[in-house]
Scaffold this motif. Structure first.
Motif, PDB file in Angstrom:
ATOM      1  N   GLN A 119       0.836  -1.203   0.000  1.00 16.40           N
ATOM      2  CA  GLN A 119       0.000   0.000   0.000  1.00 16.40           C
ATOM      3  C   GLN A 119       0.871   1.254   0.000  1.00 16.40           C
ATOM      4  O   GLN A 119       1.984   1.260   0.533  1.00 16.40           O
ATOM      5  CB  GLN A 119      -0.904  -0.008   1.249  1.00 16.40           C
ATOM      6  CG  GLN A 119      -2.004  -1.054   1.203  1.00 16.40           C
ATOM      7  CD  GLN A 119      -2.962  -0.793   0.059  1.00 16.40           C
ATOM      8  OE1 GLN A 119      -3.491   0.289  -0.089  1.00 16.40           O
ATOM      9  NE2 GLN A 119      -3.181  -1.817  -0.756  1.00 16.40           N
ATOM     10  N   PRO A 120       0.367   2.338  -0.593  1.00 18.01           N
ATOM     11  CA  PRO A 120       1.161   3.570  -0.633  1.00 18.01           C
ATOM     12  C   PRO A 120       1.408   4.124   0.756  1.00 18.01           C
ATOM     13  O   PRO A 120       0.600   3.940   1.668  1.00 18.01           O
ATOM     14  CB  PRO A 120       0.296   4.513  -1.472  1.00 18.01           C
ATOM     15  CG  PRO A 120      -1.101   3.993  -1.327  1.00 18.01           C
ATOM     16  CD  PRO A 120      -0.953   2.506  -1.223  1.00 18.01           C
ATOM     17  N   GLY A 133       4.114  11.381  -5.686  1.00 19.50           N
ATOM     18  CA  GLY A 133       3.872  10.962  -7.056  1.00 19.50           C
ATOM     19  C   GLY A 133       4.626   9.698  -7.386  1.00 19.50           C
ATOM     20  O   GLY A 133       4.075   8.761  -7.988  1.00 19.50           O
ATOM     21  N   ALA A 134       5.897   9.634  -6.993  1.00 20.92           N
ATOM     22  CA  ALA A 134       6.687   8.428  -7.229  1.00 20.92           C
ATOM     23  C   ALA A 134       6.125   7.247  -6.453  1.00 20.92           C
ATOM     24  O   ALA A 134       5.999   6.133  -6.981  1.00 20.92           O
ATOM     25  CB  ALA A 134       8.146   8.685  -6.835  1.00 20.92           C
ATOM     26  N   ASP A 135       5.759   7.478  -5.198  1.00 19.92           N
ATOM     27  CA  ASP A 135       5.207   6.418  -4.351  1.00 19.92           C
ATOM     28  C   ASP A 135       3.912   5.872  -4.939  1.00 19.92           C
ATOM     29  O   ASP A 135       3.684   4.653  -4.970  1.00 19.92           O
ATOM     30  CB  ASP A 135       4.960   6.984  -2.952  1.00 19.92           C
ATOM     31  CG  ASP A 135       4.445   5.937  -1.976  1.00 19.92           C
ATOM     32  OD1 ASP A 135       5.220   5.022  -1.634  1.00 19.92           O
ATOM     33  OD2 ASP A 135       3.271   6.030  -1.575  1.00 19.92           O
ATOM     34  N   SER A 136       3.069   6.763  -5.438  1.00 19.03           N
ATOM     35  CA  SER A 136       1.798   6.350  -6.021  1.00 19.03           C
ATOM     36  C   SER A 136       2.014   5.460  -7.237  1.00 19.03           C
ATOM     37  O   SER A 136       1.391   4.402  -7.379  1.00 19.03           O
ATOM     38  CB  SER A 136       0.975   7.583  -6.407  1.00 19.03           C
ATOM     39  OG  SER A 136      -0.231   7.214  -7.029  1.00 19.03           O
ATOM     40  N   VAL A 137       2.908   5.886  -8.121  1.00 19.69           N
ATOM     41  CA  VAL A 137       3.145   5.134  -9.354  1.00 19.69           C
ATOM     42  C   VAL A 137       3.732   3.761  -9.058  1.00 19.69           C
ATOM     43  O   VAL A 137       3.322   2.752  -9.652  1.00 19.69           O
ATOM     44  CB  VAL A 137       4.063   5.940 -10.299  1.00 19.69           C
ATOM     45  CG1 VAL A 137       4.513   5.098 -11.479  1.00 19.69           C
ATOM     46  CG2 VAL A 137       3.340   7.181 -10.789  1.00 19.69           C
ATOM     47  N   VAL A 138       4.698   3.698  -8.151  1.00 19.86           N
ATOM     48  CA  VAL A 138       5.265   2.404  -7.766  1.00 19.86           C
ATOM     49  C   VAL A 138       4.172   1.466  -7.276  1.00 19.86           C
ATOM     50  O   VAL A 138       4.146   0.278  -7.610  1.00 19.86           O
ATOM     51  CB  VAL A 138       6.344   2.588  -6.680  1.00 19.86           C
ATOM     52  CG1 VAL A 138       6.761   1.238  -6.101  1.00 19.86           C
ATOM     53  CG2 VAL A 138       7.557   3.304  -7.253  1.00 19.86           C
ATOM     54  N   CYS A 139       3.252   2.019  -6.507  1.00 16.64           N
ATOM     55  CA  CYS A 139       2.180   1.210  -5.935  1.00 16.64           C
ATOM     56  C   CYS A 139       1.242   0.674  -6.997  1.00 16.64           C
ATOM     57  O   CYS A 139       1.040  -0.535  -7.112  1.00 16.64           O
ATOM     58  CB  CYS A 139       1.404   2.036  -4.914  1.00 16.64           C
ATOM     59  SG  CYS A 139      -0.027   1.186  -4.207  1.00 16.64           S
ATOM     60  N   TYR A 140       0.657   1.560  -7.828  1.00 15.93           N
ATOM     61  CA  TYR A 140      -0.381   1.044  -8.719  1.00 15.93           C
ATOM     62  C   TYR A 140       0.173   0.351  -9.960  1.00 15.93           C
ATOM     63  O   TYR A 140      -0.517  -0.462 -10.575  1.00 15.93           O
ATOM     64  CB  TYR A 140      -1.396   2.125  -9.080  1.00 15.93           C
ATOM     65  CG  TYR A 140      -0.995   3.205 -10.053  1.00 15.93           C
ATOM     66  CD1 TYR A 140      -0.975   2.980 -11.422  1.00 15.93           C
ATOM     67  CD2 TYR A 140      -0.696   4.485  -9.601  1.00 15.93           C
ATOM     68  CE1 TYR A 140      -0.646   3.981 -12.305  1.00 15.93           C
ATOM     69  CE2 TYR A 140      -0.372   5.493 -10.488  1.00 15.93           C
ATOM     70  CZ  TYR A 140      -0.343   5.243 -11.842  1.00 15.93           C
ATOM     71  OH  TYR A 140      -0.022   6.235 -12.723  1.00 15.93           O
ATOM     72  N   LEU A 141       1.459   0.627 -10.318  1.00 13.90           N
ATOM     73  CA  LEU A 141       2.067  -0.136 -11.399  1.00 13.90           C
ATOM     74  C   LEU A 141       2.665  -1.448 -10.913  1.00 13.90           C
ATOM     75  O   LEU A 141       2.979  -2.321 -11.723  1.00 13.90           O
ATOM     76  CB  LEU A 141       3.165   0.678 -12.092  1.00 13.90           C
ATOM     77  CG  LEU A 141       2.759   1.915 -12.902  1.00 13.90           C
ATOM     78  CD1 LEU A 141       3.971   2.465 -13.648  1.00 13.90           C
ATOM     79  CD2 LEU A 141       1.650   1.595 -13.880  1.00 13.90           C
ATOM     80  N   PRO A 165      -3.491   6.348  -6.121  1.00 15.79           N
ATOM     81  CA  PRO A 165      -3.202   6.579  -4.705  1.00 15.79           C
ATOM     82  C   PRO A 165      -2.691   8.004  -4.473  1.00 15.79           C
ATOM     83  O   PRO A 165      -1.958   8.554  -5.296  1.00 15.79           O
ATOM     84  CB  PRO A 165      -2.116   5.538  -4.394  1.00 15.79           C
ATOM     85  CG  PRO A 165      -2.362   4.438  -5.380  1.00 15.79           C
ATOM     86  CD  PRO A 165      -2.825   5.125  -6.630  1.00 15.79           C
ATOM     87  N   HIS A 166      -3.084   8.604  -3.380  1.00 13.47           N
ATOM     88  CA  HIS A 166      -2.756   9.977  -2.971  1.00 13.47           C
ATOM     89  C   HIS A 166      -3.531  11.039  -3.742  1.00 13.47           C
ATOM     90  O   HIS A 166      -3.266  12.223  -3.560  1.00 13.47           O
ATOM     91  CB  HIS A 166      -1.258  10.283  -3.087  1.00 13.47           C
ATOM     92  CG  HIS A 166      -0.366   9.354  -2.333  1.00 13.47           C
ATOM     93  ND1 HIS A 166      -0.600   8.994  -1.030  1.00 13.47           N
ATOM     94  CD2 HIS A 166       0.770   8.695  -2.711  1.00 13.47           C
ATOM     95  CE1 HIS A 166       0.361   8.167  -0.627  1.00 13.47           C
ATOM     96  NE2 HIS A 166       1.194   7.962  -1.630  1.00 13.47           N
ATOM     97  N   ALA A 167      -4.452  10.652  -4.607  1.00 13.88           N
ATOM     98  CA  ALA A 167      -5.228  11.640  -5.359  1.00 13.88           C
ATOM     99  C   ALA A 167      -6.709  11.455  -5.087  1.00 13.88           C
ATOM    100  O   ALA A 167      -7.182  10.336  -4.851  1.00 13.88           O
ATOM    101  CB  ALA A 167      -4.963  11.517  -6.857  1.00 13.88           C
ATOM    102  N   SER A 172      10.110   7.254  -9.928  1.00 14.06           N
ATOM    103  CA  SER A 172       9.384   6.038  -9.542  1.00 14.06           C
ATOM    104  C   SER A 172      10.277   4.810  -9.665  1.00 14.06           C
ATOM    105  O   SER A 172      10.234   3.910  -8.813  1.00 14.06           O
ATOM    106  CB  SER A 172       8.112   5.882 -10.369  1.00 14.06           C
ATOM    107  OG  SER A 172       8.394   5.816 -11.749  1.00 14.06           O
ATOM    108  N   THR A 173      11.084   4.749 -10.715  1.00 17.84           N
ATOM    109  CA  THR A 173      11.951   3.579 -10.893  1.00 17.84           C
ATOM    110  C   THR A 173      12.963   3.468  -9.769  1.00 17.84           C
ATOM    111  O   THR A 173      13.179   2.389  -9.201  1.00 17.84           O
ATOM    112  CB  THR A 173      12.675   3.644 -12.246  1.00 17.84           C
ATOM    113  OG1 THR A 173      11.710   3.740 -13.296  1.00 17.84           O
ATOM    114  CG2 THR A 173      13.515   2.400 -12.476  1.00 17.84           C
TER     115      THR A 173
END
Length: 520
Positions: free
Chosen positions: A4-5, A181-189, A327-329, A214-215
């Motif tokens: 989870q984020p 933003g990075a945390d969100s992308v890592v989570c949902y991708l 996530p976060h939005a 994110s990477t």
């Protein structure tokens, strides 16, 4: 999916600290840096910047192709207490001069060839211009400094939008904006430490910069690529074992027109799209070419980073949906009455939450137009971004784009969404790309002009398309003229340049009118 984020933001340079020291982190022309090397290079570049003695919060700009400098600056500048201003390397002198003046940049780092295009006065009075190689040489022996202890809500970067309506404006992003933003992308991708991201998008574009953040947040590896031709992307995917590819629709169109070896296509685990909607036909082609990859259609805008994504499991059944909030939005559909709309009712998409930017740099008037108090229905409150995008929310919560308020074509009293016309043209199978625009018309107010590029191997598209549009669209949505072109103009951020097409049509109309007046 990954864990989870984490809603607890940290200074953005801390993403460089997350990877395993021995694992690859960045593939440069000169060789591959592991995460230990990445940490050291960021620390030394930040130490060199700090040694310059610039005041805290000073803006430092980079204007170069993808390489060590442009990859490290998003982390090194904030670590040194400075604000990074990345400039798209495709921009020209006048645009760069505006960004430097508007941001009040104290330092410009660029390739010598780019510096050579600047004229006296293009750099603000106190701005120092340095060549990229000289910066990297000096930074390599600088005393390293440790991770930042900055307030996560302090300003970390200013990203300048493409400026399709007027001059580019600087969007202010905090450490927290970038970190979450990075945390969100890592989570949902569902990104992981063994992922390899091919970074084809400009780092001056929020979608492009997030390829790095994110990477590295996931502990993975980035392969920057300034491609000359779409085929270079295939070669890079094969050479580096790329697992993640992010692109915008014009590039996806080009990539799907190429032959992909099955074993190379199988490398890809995920495809992500933003910067424009995928068509049903393009979704079908991408899923056919890359059967092992998850396809993530996404939506966002620089002022709020990213807002929605469509779960890959739903792409087949709902290919035109924008999906739901990342996530976060928090995203709300607000009607003209000021409240949240009912299911199926069209309204403006409003972005709330910690991904919302801090406004436009030194532009309170434009900030007040776009950034307003969150609607009463928001769980976050605070400031929200009013996007200007019209959407509908279905009963299952999925969102669907209807059009932009300022892009609507007003013809004979009708408000017409360009996307509906474009979708009909693309659905014909005769065109690969389509743009519908309103052009001045004395009788209608605006008439519809449709600009299209023929699909490869299409049979007599110019003869067949008008009849298909007449059967699929009502009379008031019929194009007054269809322009066939071989190549769509592309803006510096990789999207179709609608503003340039609009200006070209406007200039052509003026030319025709002048010719008539002269009796030509």
């Amino acid at each position: 999916m990954s864990a989870q984020p984490n809603p607890d933001p940290r200074p953005i340079d801390h993403v460089a600290e997350r990877g395993n020291d021995a694992a690859p982190a960045l593939v440069l022309r000169s060789g591959t840096l592991n995460h230990k090397d990445l940490k050291d290079r960021v620390a030394r570049l930040a130490g060199w910047l700090q040694r310059l003695g610039l005041e805290p919060g000073a803006r430092v700009a980079s204007w170069a192709a993808k390489g060590e400098l442009t990859c490290l600056m998003p982390l090194a500048a904030p670590r040194a207490g400075l604000v990074h201003v990345p400039i798209n390397p495709l921009l020209k002198r006048a645009q760069v001069a505006h960004i430097l003046a508007d941001s009040g940049a104290a330092l410009l780092m660029a390739t010598p060839s780019r510096l050579g295009t600047l004229e006296p006065g293009d750099c603000p009075g106190r701005c120092c211009a340095l060549a990229e190689d000289a910066v990297l040489d000096e930074a390599s022996t600088a005393e390293p400094i440790g991770p930042s202890s900055a307030d996560p809500h302090a300003l970390a970067a200013i990203l300048y939008t493409s400026g399709s309506t007027g001059r580019p404006k600087g969007v202010m992003l905090s450490h927290a904006n970038l970190w979450l933003g990075a945390d969100s992308v890592v989570c949902y991708l569902g990104m992981a430490a063994d992922d390899v991201t091919l970074a084809v998008l400009p780092f001056a574009f929020d979608y492009g910069q997030n390829q790095l953040l994110s990477t590295w947040s996931a502990g993975g590896c980035v392969v920057p690529l300034d491609y000359l031709a779409p085929r270079d992307v295939i070669k890079a995917v094969e050479r580096h074992g790329v697992t993640t590819l992010a692109a915008v629709p014009p590039l996806w169109v080009q990539l799907t027109e190429l032959e992909w070896p099955a074993d190379v296509a199988a490398n890809l685990r995920r495809l992500t799209n933003s910067g424009g909607a995928l068509t049903v036909d393009l979704v079908r082609k991408l899923r056919g070419l890359f059967p092992a990859a998850q396809l993530f259609p996404m939506y966002g805008l620089t002022e709020a980073f990213r807002s929605t994504y469509l779960d890959p499991a739903l792409v087949g059944a709902h290919p035109t949906s924008m999906g739901k909030a990342i996530p976060h939005a928090e995203v709300l559909v607000i009607g003209d009455h000021g409240g949240v709309t009912a299911d199926g009712e069209e309204g403006e998409l409003v972005h709330c939450g910690p991904l919302v930017a801090q406004g436009y740099w030194q532009n309170p008037a434009r900030t007040a137009e776009r950034f307003k108090p969150a609607p009463a229905g928001s769980r976050y409150g605070g400031m929200a971004v009013w996007s200007g995008d019209q959407v509908r929310r279905a009963a299952d919560g999925l969102l669907y784009f209807a059009g932009r308020r300022d892009a609507m074509i007003k013809s004979a009293g009708n408000r017409i969404s360009p996307q509906e016309i474009e979708d009909a043209a693309l659905a014909s199978g005769l065109v690969a790309e389509a743009v519908a625009l309103g052009i001045a018309d004395a009788r209608l107010g605006q008439a519809i002009a449709l600009v299209v590029r023929a699909a490869p191997h299409a049979d007599s598209p110019a003869n067949r398309l008008p009849a298909i549009l007449k059967s699929e669209l009502p009379n008031f949505m019929q194009p007054a003229v269809i322009h066939w072109i071989e190549t769509m103009p592309i803006s510096p951020n990789g999207k179709i340049d609608r503003a340039l097409l609009q200006q070209t049509l406007r200039d052509a109309a003026v030319g025709r009118e002048t010719a008539r007046e002269l009796g030509a």
